[in-house]
Design an enzyme around this catalytic site. Structure first.
Site, mmCIF file in Angstrom:
data_model
loop_
_atom_site.group_PDB
_atom_site.id
_atom_site.type_symbol
_atom_site.label_atom_id
_atom_site.label_comp_id
_atom_site.label_asym_id
_atom_site.label_seq_id
_atom_site.Cartn_x
_atom_site.Cartn_y
_atom_site.Cartn_z
ATOM 1 N N GLY A 155 3.856 3.003 14.068
ATOM 2 C CA GLY A 155 4.648 1.784 14.199
ATOM 3 C C GLY A 155 4.294 1.006 15.455
ATOM 4 O O GLY A 155 4.212 -0.231 15.440
ATOM 5 N N CYS A 198 13.731 10.477 7.553
ATOM 6 C CA CYS A 198 13.670 9.949 8.917
ATOM 7 C C CYS A 198 15.003 10.058 9.642
ATOM 8 O O CYS A 198 15.038 10.174 10.872
ATOM 9 C CB CYS A 198 13.193 8.504 8.894
ATOM 10 S SG CYS A 198 14.051 7.480 7.692
ATOM 11 N N GLU A 218 10.288 14.846 16.359
ATOM 12 C CA GLU A 218 10.621 14.848 14.932
ATOM 13 C C GLU A 218 9.751 15.866 14.202
ATOM 14 O O GLU A 218 8.524 15.809 14.266
ATOM 15 C CB GLU A 218 10.408 13.457 14.331
ATOM 16 C CG GLU A 218 10.844 13.345 12.892
ATOM 17 C CD GLU A 218 10.733 11.930 12.351
ATOM 18 O OE1 GLU A 218 11.614 11.524 11.585
ATOM 19 O OE2 GLU A 218 9.763 11.231 12.703
ATOM 20 N N SER A 264 5.747 6.896 10.974
ATOM 21 C CA SER A 264 5.889 7.484 12.301
ATOM 22 C C SER A 264 5.995 6.415 13.380
ATOM 23 O O SER A 264 5.481 5.305 13.237
ATOM 24 C CB SER A 264 4.695 8.392 12.602
ATOM 25 O OG SER A 264 3.527 7.629 12.851
ATOM 26 N N THR A 265 6.639 6.791 14.483
ATOM 27 C CA THR A 265 6.772 5.876 15.607
ATOM 28 C C THR A 265 5.411 5.556 16.205
ATOM 29 O O THR A 265 5.151 4.413 16.606
ATOM 30 C CB THR A 265 7.696 6.490 16.672
ATOM 31 O OG1 THR A 265 9.011 6.602 16.108
ATOM 32 C CG2 THR A 265 7.773 5.625 17.920
ATOM 33 N N LYS A 324 0.840 -1.196 0.000
ATOM 34 C CA LYS A 324 0.000 0.000 0.000
ATOM 35 C C LYS A 324 0.876 1.247 0.000
ATOM 36 O O LYS A 324 1.623 1.481 0.950
ATOM 37 C CB LYS A 324 -0.916 0.035 1.220
ATOM 38 C CG LYS A 324 -1.955 1.178 1.165
ATOM 39 C CD LYS A 324 -2.590 1.460 2.490
ATOM 40 C CE LYS A 324 -1.786 2.435 3.323
ATOM 41 N NZ LYS A 324 -1.758 3.818 2.736
ATOM 42 N N GLU A 356 10.587 0.728 10.290
ATOM 43 C CA GLU A 356 11.571 1.798 10.119
ATOM 44 C C GLU A 356 10.839 3.088 10.447
ATOM 45 O O GLU A 356 9.998 3.548 9.677
ATOM 46 C CB GLU A 356 12.125 1.789 8.695
ATOM 47 C CG GLU A 356 13.422 2.563 8.555
ATOM 48 C CD GLU A 356 13.179 3.996 8.160
ATOM 49 O OE1 GLU A 356 13.176 4.847 9.078
ATOM 50 O OE2 GLU A 356 12.993 4.270 6.975
#
Length: 497
Positions: free
Chosen positions: A249, A300, A400, A245-246, A191, A266
């Site tokens: 994730g 990133c 970030e 994004s964390t 996707k 990642e």
């Protein structure tokens, strides 16, 4: 005056037709009939629309991938034949690289010089993994058990692999999530971001042209909370690879518990770039700018925390601000552009908000901010931004930003900067500029991060593992690390008496 490059004719033809999803070797609409607008970040104009997939569409794609993995021609495809397909696809990507680059610049905004490099790198990525298809060796293990025991291992593909791709560097990120799993015999449901789907859909056509069996690669276009989550929670998906994004994730990691699926993540970063006073000054300036302004800071592993030894702190930040003014901000189709737009109005607002927060917390804005002049005012442009007087506890040093913003932080000595650099939730990238290689290695070994560049920055290649420590991710992409991530090891014991 520079001349804006006209959109490649093949790219223009591609976006002029109704774009569909690629499932089971066929181009289809979403079952709901809904579609998503794809807009140009340089001026906000509508480029085209793509299907809005939901769980039903993901179910179809996973079923097609499962069928291709279990009963289609893919399981019987010999390693050398898989290599030929990967090499054919690499050649097609290279042959159509200009068109692919134009599609990425159109819906992502980055300069053609950048997107052309991504297209070339993607072709090399497939060539690299084509070489792995015939190298999936097991091992024989001496046995101490009674009898005449033959003990050996073999590597086998996982099955159906899901891939969720971000909007930054969309084409290269997508190709990294296709090449390794295909090389070892998996099938894929992938996707793209709803904001940057064009280049991956074009590659779907190239996958057909290369001759991959139906269902080996399936492309669904949709939003993360619907189509993305459907992939992450699907009980018949064996592995998920995600870049983003964390926060997302963490959710994918939680969702993987539904069937204990393998996960590669990642995620975000807040990378430390350390400039020592003994560095090659001009090289350090170049590296510092490249580390955070390249790709409009939408990277990133951007070196967004710039640690500068206090002896040169004021001069270096002043010179960096002057250096950044040389970067032309503009449309990616202008050959003189260095800094393209950020991806969306929402992202622009986010970046500008962080700049405001930084100043409210005591940082000094030396240069940068919003572009309000002329035609660029219609797009999502932010100038290269340098913040001074930042300390490691400020919001701009902790979170970030994902834009062309660098925070200058002074340090006194090696021990202090190692502590400051590691004082973060993230650990994806890091840079060191010094002419003292002994010191460079000492610091590199001490940094809690997955990637360190010494007197350079932003270098990656297919054979080198890429990933992060702490909340920057889980697992590695590229190199043998990806081969390991997309295979299972089976141990077989044989009594040959």
């Amino acid at each position: 005056m520079s001349t804006v490059v006209q959109l490649n004719s093949k790219a223009a033809q591609f976006i002029s037709k109704p774009l569909k999803m690629f499932i089971g070797g066929e181009w289809i609409e979403a079952q709901s009939g809904k579609r998503i607008e794809v807009r140009n970040p340089a001026d906000g104009s509508l480029i085209t629309t793509v299907p809005e997939a939901d769980k039903q569409d993901v179910d179809l794609a996973v079923a097609a991938a499962r069928k291709a993995f279990e009963t289609g021609p893919w399981p019987a495809t010999k390693p050398n034949e898989r290599a030929k397909l990967l090499l054919k696809l690499a050649d097609l990507i290279e042959e159509n690289g200009e068109e692919i680059a134009h599609l990425d610049t159109l819906d992502y905004g980055q300069p053609l010089s950048t997107t052309l490099n991504f297209a070339r790198a993607a072709a090399d990525n497939f060539r690299y993994y084509a070489g792995w298809t015939t190298r999936l060796n097991g091992e024989t293990i001496p046995s101490s058990q009674p009898g005449n025991i033959f003990n050996y291992t073999r590597r086998e593909p996982l099955g159906v692999c899901g891939a969720i791709v971000p909007w930054n560097a969309p084409f290269m990120n997508a190709m990294m999530k296709l090449s390794a799993p295909l090389a070892v015999g998996n099938t894929v449901v992938i996707k793209p971001s709803e904001e940057t789907p064009l280049s991956l859909l074009r590659v779907g056509e190239l996958i057909q042209e290369a001759g991959f069996p139906n269902g080996v690669v399936n492309i669904v276009t949709g939003y993360g909370p619907t189509a993305g989550e459907a992939i992450a929670t699907h009980l018949d998906v064996d592995k998920v690879a995600f870049t983003g994004s964390t926060a997302v994730g963490k959710k994918i990691l939680q969702n993987s518990a539904t069937n204990i699926k393998k996960v590669t993540l990642e995620l975000g970063g807040k990378s430390a770039h350390i400039i020592f006073a003994d560095a090659d000054y001009e090289l350090a300036l170049q590296n510092a700018a490249n580390a955070v302004f390249w790709n409009t800071g939408q990277v990133c592993f951007a070196g967004s925390r710039l640690f500068i030894e206090d002896k040169i702190y004021d001069k270096f930040l002043t010179d960096l601000a002057d250096y950044s003014k040389k970067y032309k901000v503009g449309n990616g189709f202008d050959p003189t552009t260095v800094i393209g737009p950020v991806i969306s109005a929402k992202q622009k607002e986010r970046v500008l908000n962080y700049i405001d927060i930084g100043q409210q917390e005591g940082a000094e804005l030396i240069v940068g901010g919003e572009v309000k002049e002329g035609a660029l005012a219609k797009g999502h442009f932010v100038r290269p931004t340098v913040l001074a007087n930042v300390n490691n506890t400020m919001t701009v040093a902790r979170e970030e930003i994902f834009g062309p913003v660098v925070s200058g932080i002074p340090f006194k000595d090696t021990e202090e900067v190692i502590h400051l650099a590691n004082d973060t939730d993230y650990g994806l990238g890091g840079g060191i500029c010094t002419t003292n290689l002994s010191k460079a290695h000492k610091v590199a070994h001490a940094l809690k991060t997955g990637n360190v560049w010494i007197n350079t920055y932003n270098i990656t290649e297919p054979g080198s593992p890429f990933g992060g420590y702490k909340q920057s991710g889980l697992g590695r992409e590229n190199g043998f690390a990806s081969i390991d991530a997309y295979t299972e090891i089976k141990n077989i014991w044989v009594n040959i008496d």
